[in-house]
Structures are given as C-alpha cells and as structure tokens.
Design an enzyme around this catalytic site. Structure first.
Site, PDB file in Angstrom:
ATOM      1  N   TYR A 145       0.836  -1.199   0.000  1.00  0.00           N
ATOM      2  CA  TYR A 145       0.000   0.000   0.000  1.00  0.00           C
ATOM      3  C   TYR A 145       0.869   1.246   0.000  1.00  0.00           C
ATOM      4  CZ  TYR A 145      -3.654  -3.144   1.784  1.00  0.00           C
ATOM      5  OH  TYR A 145      -4.551  -4.161   1.955  1.00  0.00           O
ATOM      6  N   LYS A 183      -4.444  -4.682  -9.592  1.00  0.00           N
ATOM      7  CA  LYS A 183      -3.191  -4.401  -8.900  1.00  0.00           C
ATOM      8  C   LYS A 183      -2.034  -4.588  -9.870  1.00  0.00           C
ATOM      9  CE  LYS A 183      -5.185  -6.010  -4.581  1.00  0.00           C
ATOM     10  NZ  LYS A 183      -5.804  -4.746  -4.352  1.00  0.00           N
ATOM     11  N   HIS A 200      -7.140   0.459  -1.576  1.00  0.00           N
ATOM     12  CA  HIS A 200      -6.826  -0.929  -1.903  1.00  0.00           C
ATOM     13  C   HIS A 200      -5.338  -0.974  -2.227  1.00  0.00           C
ATOM     14  CE1 HIS A 200     -10.926  -2.378  -1.942  1.00  0.00           C
ATOM     15  NE2 HIS A 200     -11.268  -1.267  -2.576  1.00  0.00           N
TER      16      HIS A 200
END
Length: 181
Positions: free
Chosen positions: A118, A157, A126
């Site tokens: 993160y 991601k 997220h």
C-alpha cells in the site's frame, strides 16, 4: 517502549493502547478478531508476524518477551523466522526495503504473492501492488508470469517482481503490466 509476547510464529501486543499506537504508526499487525479495522480505533490486542516483529525490534520500536517473561533478542527472532519461513532472508530484505521507502507491506497470500503493498494503508485504499520475491538467479516459468499477471490484472493491482540475492545483492523491482495482444 511497546512490549510484545512471542507466541509461536507471532508476537502479540496485549496492551490495547500500545496496540492502537503501533497500528497507527504504520499499519503494523492485525487487531485480533477484527478482520478489516477502520483506522486505529479498536479495542483488541495486536498480532504481529515475524517479519513485522523483526523490523520493529531492529528499529527500537518494540521489546519482545517469551511466555516466561524473558527478553527475546533480535537474533532469536531472526533464527525463528529463518527456521519457519521459506526464503526468509530474501523476503525480509524486500520487506525492510519497501518499509524504508514508506510503503505499508502486508501479506499477499490471498493473491498468491508474497506481499500486498500500500502507498497509504489498508482501509484508506486498496493495495495497488502485488510483490513476488525471487532470487536474481532463479528461473521462472513464463506461464507463472502469465498467471500472476492475469490475477493481478483481475484484482486491479500492478504485479512487481522483486529480484535479489543474499546480503549485499541489490534489489531490482520489475513492474509487469498486463496488455492484450
């Protein structure tokens, strides 16, 4: 100084105020019984993994004791981690580097990677990155890269390979982007 008790492969901060402070200082650990905490306003002990425990010990942010109340050294935590965590040396090297760069590093197990990373912290965003740690001289099956790329793309991601080796080997981060032919 925040005190934790080493229990198996985890350290637990039982003092709830200290647990909240530690969590707020960098999203370390997980409050017991709270799967997705919203900030540091929780009333529970904090469970730390061995990577986090070692990192906090090395930075002088944590004191660790065994169940009998004896102080546990950095070396003892490191030996335990080396014994039970496959490729610990590489994982810890990358974990420490990412933390030193200001990222919040959590387990990426549910995504099939080593770390979910993160920029700000869980509950605030997220995780934008999934990181897989490998030895710089390790071969990888191209199908594994495709699988990892497809998975990371499906959960929105970026997939990063962290390539390194023992001790002084630098870490190289390779960001892989999914594209359609």
């Amino acid at each position: 100084m925040i005190r934790a008790v080493l229990l198996g492969l985890r350290a637990v901060v039982f003092d709830r105020e200290a647990a909240r402070r530690l969590y707020a200082s960098g999203y370390y650990g997980k409050p017991l019984g709270i799967p997705k905490p919203r900030g540091s306003n929780f009333d529970a002990p904090l469970e730390l993994g061995l990577l986090e425990t070692l990192h906090l010990l090395e930075r002088g942010m944590l004191e660790v004791y065994d169940e009998e109340g004896h102080r546990v050294s950095v070396e003892e935590v490191r030996r335990r981690a080396e014994r039970f965590i496959p490729k610990f040396e590489l994982l810890y090297k990358v974990y420490r580097d990412l933390r030193d760069r200001g990222y919040v590093v959590r387990s990426g197990l549910k995504y099939g990677s080593d770390f979910a990373v993160y920029e700000r912290g869980p509950g605030l965003e997220h995780a934008p990155y999934l990181v897989h740690v490998m030895r710089v001289d390790e071969e990888i099956d191209p199908l594994e890269i495709v699988r990892a790329g497809r998975l990371s793309h499906s959960v929105r991601k970026a997939f990063i390979l962290a390539l390194t080796g023992p001790r002084d080997t630098p870490i190289r981060y390779l960001l892989l982007k999914w594209s359609k032919p």
